[in-house]
Design a protein around this motif. Structure first.
Motif, PDB file in Angstrom:
ATOM      1  N   GLN A 225       0.822  -1.202   0.000  1.00 59.72           N
ATOM      2  CA  GLN A 225       0.000   0.000   0.000  1.00 59.72           C
ATOM      3  C   GLN A 225       0.859   1.257   0.000  1.00 59.72           C
ATOM      4  O   GLN A 225       0.562   2.239  -0.683  1.00 59.72           O
ATOM      5  CB  GLN A 225      -0.918  -0.012   1.233  1.00 59.72           C
ATOM      6  CG  GLN A 225      -1.811   1.206   1.384  1.00 59.72           C
ATOM      7  CD  GLN A 225      -3.035   1.139   0.512  1.00 59.72           C
ATOM      8  OE1 GLN A 225      -3.154   0.299  -0.364  1.00 59.72           O
ATOM      9  NE2 GLN A 225      -3.977   2.055   0.744  1.00 59.72           N
ATOM     10  N   ILE A 226       1.976   1.234   0.748  1.00 62.10           N
ATOM     11  CA  ILE A 226       2.824   2.418   0.867  1.00 62.10           C
ATOM     12  C   ILE A 226       3.828   2.506  -0.272  1.00 62.10           C
ATOM     13  O   ILE A 226       4.031   3.574  -0.865  1.00 62.10           O
ATOM     14  CB  ILE A 226       3.551   2.412   2.226  1.00 62.10           C
ATOM     15  CG1 ILE A 226       2.539   2.599   3.360  1.00 62.10           C
ATOM     16  CG2 ILE A 226       4.615   3.506   2.295  1.00 62.10           C
ATOM     17  CD1 ILE A 226       3.122   2.477   4.739  1.00 62.10           C
ATOM     18  N   GLU A 245     -12.867   2.283  -1.472  1.00 57.55           N
ATOM     19  CA  GLU A 245     -12.809   3.357  -2.452  1.00 57.55           C
ATOM     20  C   GLU A 245     -13.872   3.214  -3.544  1.00 57.55           C
ATOM     21  O   GLU A 245     -14.533   4.182  -3.918  1.00 57.55           O
ATOM     22  CB  GLU A 245     -11.414   3.407  -3.091  1.00 57.55           C
ATOM     23  CG  GLU A 245     -10.302   3.712  -2.086  1.00 57.55           C
ATOM     24  CD  GLU A 245      -8.923   3.685  -2.725  1.00 57.55           C
ATOM     25  OE1 GLU A 245      -8.836   3.613  -3.973  1.00 57.55           O
ATOM     26  OE2 GLU A 245      -7.921   3.741  -1.984  1.00 57.55           O
ATOM     27  N   ALA A 514      -0.373   6.003   8.435  1.00 59.73           N
ATOM     28  CA  ALA A 514      -0.926   5.907   7.078  1.00 59.73           C
ATOM     29  C   ALA A 514      -1.658   7.191   6.687  1.00 59.73           C
ATOM     30  O   ALA A 514      -1.561   7.653   5.546  1.00 59.73           O
ATOM     31  CB  ALA A 514      -1.868   4.712   6.984  1.00 59.73           C
ATOM     32  N   ARG A 515      -2.387   7.773   7.623  1.00 60.12           N
ATOM     33  CA  ARG A 515      -3.094   9.016   7.323  1.00 60.12           C
ATOM     34  C   ARG A 515      -2.110  10.144   7.022  1.00 60.12           C
ATOM     35  O   ARG A 515      -2.337  10.944   6.096  1.00 60.12           O
ATOM     36  CB  ARG A 515      -3.997   9.405   8.496  1.00 60.12           C
ATOM     37  CG  ARG A 515      -5.203   8.506   8.686  1.00 60.12           C
ATOM     38  CD  ARG A 515      -6.035   8.980   9.869  1.00 60.12           C
ATOM     39  NE  ARG A 515      -7.156   8.082  10.142  1.00 60.12           N
ATOM     40  CZ  ARG A 515      -7.989   8.218  11.170  1.00 60.12           C
ATOM     41  NH1 ARG A 515      -7.814   9.229  12.018  1.00 60.12           N
ATOM     42  NH2 ARG A 515      -8.967   7.365  11.359  1.00 60.12           N
ATOM     43  N   GLY A 518      -0.587   9.847   3.653  1.00 59.53           N
ATOM     44  CA  GLY A 518      -1.540  10.112   2.592  1.00 59.53           C
ATOM     45  C   GLY A 518      -1.762  11.589   2.320  1.00 59.53           C
ATOM     46  O   GLY A 518      -2.494  11.939   1.386  1.00 59.53           O
ATOM     47  N   ARG A 519      -1.157  12.463   3.120  1.00 55.49           N
ATOM     48  CA  ARG A 519      -1.312  13.902   2.933  1.00 55.49           C
ATOM     49  C   ARG A 519      -0.009  14.497   2.411  1.00 55.49           C
ATOM     50  O   ARG A 519       1.076  14.098   2.828  1.00 55.49           O
ATOM     51  CB  ARG A 519      -1.684  14.582   4.254  1.00 55.49           C
ATOM     52  CG  ARG A 519      -2.971  14.089   4.868  1.00 55.49           C
ATOM     53  CD  ARG A 519      -3.302  14.883   6.119  1.00 55.49           C
ATOM     54  NE  ARG A 519      -3.755  16.233   5.793  1.00 55.49           N
ATOM     55  CZ  ARG A 519      -3.857  17.218   6.689  1.00 55.49           C
ATOM     56  NH1 ARG A 519      -3.476  17.007   7.943  1.00 55.49           N
ATOM     57  NH2 ARG A 519      -4.300  18.406   6.337  1.00 55.49           N
TER      58      ARG A 519
END
Length: 557
Positions: A225-226, A245, A514-515, A518-519
């Protein structure tokens, strides 16, 4: 007459013990039925059932999609390549830890094991700091690997190095080297002696380690994912994408079923190899001790393993720590205490306390359920029912954690199991992953307890509970602490299910990392590095405590 009466009493004691062990299975079975089988079945049914009818034709429709077939192909081949690379890199380390005695061996063993208990989010973040945007390779040579398959493969080797070292090295240390020396005295070359004597004995352990590595990489989520970006997706990542999603539950359900079947086959094969391994262990001399390296070749091998550990394992973690400070010193850490009103409803640093509280509760649940299950599985000559129960306990390691987490939201939303607003939902999901580690840690120690001691206690009138408390508990107390430590570390890093059920105002550390990743923005990136460093330190401290508690009879993981 007295002898016959004693034998009758022992037989009755064995029957009571067997009945008690079967009774102990009831609690773990109920736990897994309610909090594993029910949520997984609920989400699969939601995806494949409409208007009261099953639409199984949807399975063929999903498999006919080219992007789904591409995901299946990538999931399989990257897991196979990751497994091969891990074996290639880690087998020399297994030999060194099994055969050599050298200063700092225990510390190096702990260092090797740290990556295995690290959350996958931290592993992904560490390699992002090494090979990603603004990472070490990017700064030095302008090289970025964060959107290539090589970053994923290297991270998988990093994560699973300890699986091979622990599993294969544990058996290798129990093989008598004099058997290989005898073959060489009869004229065999060093390689021929190793191939004909040592390799056949090691084969079950190598196969078991390879299957576990394949399982972990086949179901990889946080790392892909990363590091994978939009270009690469495993089944687990695709299930997450379809669920959160695109909201295509039917496709997610089909992918979950495919992963479930694949994981079941892998676990069945693993159980067969483990039984072969246990047979091999009964046939070898386990009294051999390691010795200091001799000659330039052995010292070179030791140096090569130490260098591999330094570059493959320590360098990413060191870069992670360095990037958490950046050019602002403690600025990123100070920013964790500030409420930005954006991605978090509270200051990010509160995720530390949330994770610790959740992990403690999950550890209590995992030790209770896993301990009862381990006691029920103590007998080696158990029937198919008990062996099937053993396989059931391993399923949460391979079944989609994303499916479990989303299944919690769908299934546990009505009385008497309306838990969606309850804090206990997170520890329950984390405990599902911790239970297999508790069982695998405690079971070898419980099986090493002489059954005649329990029978003697029962003959003297002790109840099964008192016999366990007086006979087993003193012998397994240390293994119980080790199991609790593993459950705690694993709970801290659980991400796949927690990302769905952790409340926005109470995120766990992996979810918070993770949050932040994601920014956009350097501040968010630096805070993610800082939180990952904190999580890494907590897991490393827990592991160092485990190494001090570990005994030779404690399970590998």
């Amino acid at each position: 007459m007295d002898l016959a009466r004693t034998e009758v009493s022992r037989a009755a004691a064995r029957r009571r013990g067997n009945a008690a062990r079967l009774g102990l299975m009831a609690v773990p079975v109920a736990f897994f039925a309610v909090f594993f089988a029910y949520p997984v079945t609920a989400i699969v049914a939601r995806g494949l059932k409409a208007d009261g009818a099953w639409h199984l034709g949807r399975i063929g429709d999903v498999l006919a999609q080219s992007d789904v077939r591409q995901v299946l192909w990538f999931t399989t081949w990257q897991a196979a390549v990751s497994t091969a690379l891990t074996l290639l890199v880690a087998l020399p380390g297994a030999y060194v830890f099994a055969r050599f005695e050298f200063p700092g061996k225990q510390v190096l063993r702990a260092v090797v094991t740290v990556p295995f208990v690290l959350p996958t989010v931290v592993v992904g973040t560490a390699f992002m700091a090494l090979v990603g945007r603004g990472g070490l390779l990017d700064d030095l040579w302008g090289v970025r690997l964060d959107t290539t398959v090589w970053a994923i493969l290297l991270a998988h080797v990093f994560f699973n190095y300890a699986v091979v070292v622990r599993t294969v090295g544990g058996l290798w240390s129990q093989l008598d080297p004099r058997q290989e020396e005898a073959a060489r005295m009869l004229g065999a070359s060093r390689f021929a002696a190793w191939r004909t004597v040592t390799l056949p004995a090691l084969a079950p352990a190598v196969a078991a380690a390879a299957l576990m590595v394949f399982l972990f990489t086949f179901t990889s989520f946080g790392v892909v994912q990363i590091l994978g970006g939009p270009a690469f997706s495993t089944l687990e990542v695709e299930i997450y994408r379809q669920t959160s999603e695109i909201f295509d539950l039917s496709t997610a359900a089909v992918l979950t079923m495919i992963q479930f079947v694949a994981v079941g086959a892998i676990l069945a094969l693993h159980a067969w190899t483990v039984r072969r391994r246990e047979t091999a262990l009964r046939l070898v001399d386990a009294s051999v001790t390691a010795r200091r390296p001799r000659g330039a070749g052995q010292w070179t091998l030791l140096g090569g393993v130490v260098a591999t550990v330094a570059v493959l394992l320590l360098l990413p973690l060191g870069v992670l720590v360095q990037r958490s400070f950046g050019t602002a010193g403690l600025g990123y850490y100070r920013a964790l205490a500030e409420d930005d009103g954006g991605v978090f409803l509270a200051a990010p640093i509160e995720a530390v306390g949330n994770s610790l509280r959740y992990a403690v509760a999950a550890t209590v649940i995992a030790v209770l359920i896993g301990g009862l299950a381990a006691v029920a599985l103590t007998r080696r000559d158990a029937g198919r029912l008990v062996r099937g129960f053993d396989a059931l306990l391993m399923l949460p390691l391979g079944v989609s954690a994303v499916t479990v987490g989303f299944g919690f939201l769908i299934a546990l939303d009505e009385p008497p199991l309306d838990l969606r607003a309850s804090w206990i939902l997170v520890p329950l999901a984390q405990a599902l992953v911790g239970v297999p580690f508790v069982v695998r840690t405690m079971l070898p120690v419980l099986r090493a307890v002489d059954a005649r001691l329990r029978e003697a206690a029962a003959v003297l009138g002790a109840s099964p509970w008192r016999a366990w408390r007086e006979v087993d508990l003193p012998m397994v107390r240390r293994a119980l602490l080790v199991a609790a430590g593993f459950a705690f570390a694993v709970s801290l890093g659980e991400f796949g299910a927690t990302v769905f059920i952790a409340r926005p105002e109470n995120p766990t550390l992996p979810v918070a990392v993770a949050r932040l990743l994601g920014r956009p923005g350097d501040l968010n990136y630096g805070q993610a590095m800082a939180l990952s460093t904190i999580l890494m330190i907590v897991c490393a401290v827990a592991l160092l405590v485990l190494e001090r508690l570990r005994t030779d009879r404690t399970g590998e993981f």
